[in-house]
Design a protein around this motif. Sequence first.
Motif, mmCIF file in Angstrom:
data_model
loop_
_atom_site.group_PDB
_atom_site.id
_atom_site.type_symbol
_atom_site.label_atom_id
_atom_site.label_comp_id
_atom_site.label_asym_id
_atom_site.label_seq_id
_atom_site.Cartn_x
_atom_site.Cartn_y
_atom_site.Cartn_z
ATOM 1 N N ALA A 196 -73.691 -0.503 -1.489
ATOM 2 C CA ALA A 196 -74.258 0.446 -2.451
ATOM 3 C C ALA A 196 -75.703 0.840 -2.145
ATOM 4 N N PRO A 197 -76.581 -0.087 -1.752
ATOM 5 C CA PRO A 197 -77.949 0.334 -1.446
ATOM 6 C C PRO A 197 -78.049 1.295 -0.256
ATOM 7 N N ARG A 198 -77.111 1.212 0.678
ATOM 8 C CA ARG A 198 -77.143 2.061 1.876
ATOM 9 C C ARG A 198 -76.401 3.380 1.689
ATOM 10 N N ALA A 199 -75.403 3.401 0.823
ATOM 11 C CA ALA A 199 -74.597 4.611 0.638
ATOM 12 C C ALA A 199 -75.416 5.702 -0.023
ATOM 13 N N GLN A 200 -74.970 6.926 0.182
ATOM 14 C CA GLN A 200 -75.582 8.084 -0.464
ATOM 15 C C GLN A 200 -74.640 8.728 -1.471
ATOM 16 N N LEU A 201 -73.354 8.637 -1.173
ATOM 17 C CA LEU A 201 -72.345 9.331 -1.969
ATOM 18 C C LEU A 201 -71.201 8.375 -2.289
ATOM 19 N N VAL A 202 -70.726 8.448 -3.540
ATOM 20 C CA VAL A 202 -69.506 7.753 -3.944
ATOM 21 C C VAL A 202 -68.513 8.811 -4.389
ATOM 22 N N LEU A 203 -67.349 8.797 -3.783
ATOM 23 C CA LEU A 203 -66.239 9.618 -4.252
ATOM 24 C C LEU A 203 -65.329 8.697 -5.046
ATOM 25 N N TRP A 204 -65.248 8.931 -6.345
ATOM 26 C CA TRP A 204 -64.476 8.074 -7.235
ATOM 27 C C TRP A 204 -63.140 8.749 -7.510
ATOM 28 N N LEU A 205 -62.077 8.178 -6.964
ATOM 29 C CA LEU A 205 -60.727 8.686 -7.177
ATOM 30 C C LEU A 205 -60.196 8.092 -8.476
ATOM 31 N N ASP A 206 -60.399 8.813 -9.557
ATOM 32 C CA ASP A 206 -60.029 8.362 -10.897
ATOM 33 C C ASP A 206 -58.761 9.097 -11.327
ATOM 34 N N TYR A 207 -57.690 8.856 -10.596
ATOM 35 C CA TYR A 207 -56.433 9.569 -10.782
ATOM 36 C C TYR A 207 -55.613 8.964 -11.921
ATOM 37 N N PRO A 208 -54.658 9.735 -12.483
ATOM 38 C CA PRO A 208 -53.794 9.193 -13.535
ATOM 39 C C PRO A 208 -53.016 7.969 -13.028
ATOM 40 N N TYR A 209 -52.905 6.974 -13.890
ATOM 41 C CA TYR A 209 -52.243 5.734 -13.486
ATOM 42 C C TYR A 209 -50.794 5.946 -13.031
ATOM 43 N N PRO A 210 -49.976 6.747 -13.712
ATOM 44 C CA PRO A 210 -48.604 6.922 -13.212
ATOM 45 C C PRO A 210 -48.555 7.460 -11.773
ATOM 46 N N LEU A 211 -49.497 8.316 -11.422
ATOM 47 C CA LEU A 211 -49.547 8.854 -10.061
ATOM 48 C C LEU A 211 -49.871 7.757 -9.047
ATOM 49 N N VAL A 212 -50.916 6.970 -9.303
ATOM 50 C CA VAL A 212 -51.282 5.929 -8.335
ATOM 51 C C VAL A 212 -50.244 4.815 -8.319
ATOM 52 N N ARG A 213 -49.567 4.600 -9.426
ATOM 53 C CA ARG A 213 -48.492 3.601 -9.453
ATOM 54 C C ARG A 213 -47.355 4.032 -8.524
ATOM 55 N N ARG A 214 -46.937 5.292 -8.637
ATOM 56 C CA ARG A 214 -45.876 5.804 -7.748
ATOM 57 C C ARG A 214 -46.301 5.706 -6.285
ATOM 58 N N ARG A 215 -47.548 6.063 -6.010
ATOM 59 C CA ARG A 215 -48.037 5.990 -4.630
ATOM 60 C C ARG A 215 -47.978 4.565 -4.091
ATOM 61 N N LEU A 216 -48.423 3.618 -4.902
ATOM 62 C CA LEU A 216 -48.439 2.233 -4.442
ATOM 63 C C LEU A 216 -47.020 1.690 -4.263
ATOM 64 N N VAL A 217 -46.122 2.001 -5.182
ATOM 65 C CA VAL A 217 -44.734 1.545 -5.036
ATOM 66 C C VAL A 217 -44.143 2.117 -3.747
ATOM 67 N N GLY A 218 -44.341 3.410 -3.516
ATOM 68 C CA GLY A 218 -43.814 4.027 -2.293
ATOM 69 C C GLY A 218 -44.403 3.413 -1.036
ATOM 70 N N ARG A 219 -45.714 3.233 -1.012
ATOM 71 C CA ARG A 219 -46.374 2.638 0.160
ATOM 72 C C ARG A 219 -45.888 1.211 0.392
ATOM 73 N N THR A 220 -45.781 0.445 -0.690
ATOM 74 C CA THR A 220 -45.358 -0.944 -0.568
ATOM 75 C C THR A 220 -43.927 -1.034 -0.046
ATOM 76 N N LEU A 221 -43.028 -0.228 -0.608
ATOM 77 C CA LEU A 221 -41.641 -0.232 -0.132
ATOM 78 C C LEU A 221 -41.568 0.146 1.344
ATOM 79 N N LYS A 222 -42.265 1.198 1.719
ATOM 80 C CA LYS A 222 -42.236 1.664 3.108
ATOM 81 C C LYS A 222 -42.744 0.575 4.055
ATOM 82 N N ARG A 223 -43.883 -0.009 3.734
ATOM 83 C CA ARG A 223 -44.448 -1.038 4.612
ATOM 84 C C ARG A 223 -43.531 -2.254 4.733
ATOM 85 N N ARG A 224 -42.875 -2.596 3.669
ATOM 86 C CA ARG A 224 -42.042 -3.801 3.685
ATOM 87 C C ARG A 224 -40.685 -3.545 4.332
#
Length: 187
Positions: free
Chosen positions: A87-115
């Motif tokens: 944090a002391p070195r960074a200049q910019l924070v991009l905060w991905l504050d997406y709807p939970y159902p969207l990130v839940r679907r993304r994580l389930v899909g990524r997890t299934l694919k990787r496994r």
Amino acid sequence: MLSADDPLPFRPERVLIAGITGSGKTTLASRIDKVWGLRHVEIDALFHGRNWTPRPEFLDDVRAFAAEERWVTEWQYTSKGTDAILAPRAQLVLWLDYPYPLVRRRLVGRTLKRRVFRTRLWNGNREPNLLQALTIRGEENILVWQKNTRDKWAQRMPAIQADFPHLTIVRLRHPRETEAWLRLPRS
């Protein structure tokens, strides 16, 4: 705090991407690496050693890349001490504050694919097979981890703004906003 409609008042050289597990931090960091010419350091690769053991040199590696002039990385491992380094070195924070159902679907899909495909990740590690994934309990289960930390960044951002007033924070509430923001002209 800026929104997706706000252009940046400067061209950042050190960028942190915040968001809960599955929000797309690494994907966005890779895109910014290519578009802005910043070096993407994938922080998971620094943390995870063989057999998913934490690497003892993790924080030293974080200090080394944070000292560089141009980088982008995911803001993770805050409980391991990365806040005080990044944090002391960074200049910019991009905060991905997406709807939970969207990130839940993304994580389930990524997890299934990787496994299912036994995708090789950092330092030769692979996520457990699908049967193991269904039987893992507690915070070792990535889906449980995501659920338990879903409000982490919303709770932390006021303190981050107070503790690191030099950081420009852009809150992006949906992938469409992120895409629109990336198309804005840069200084």
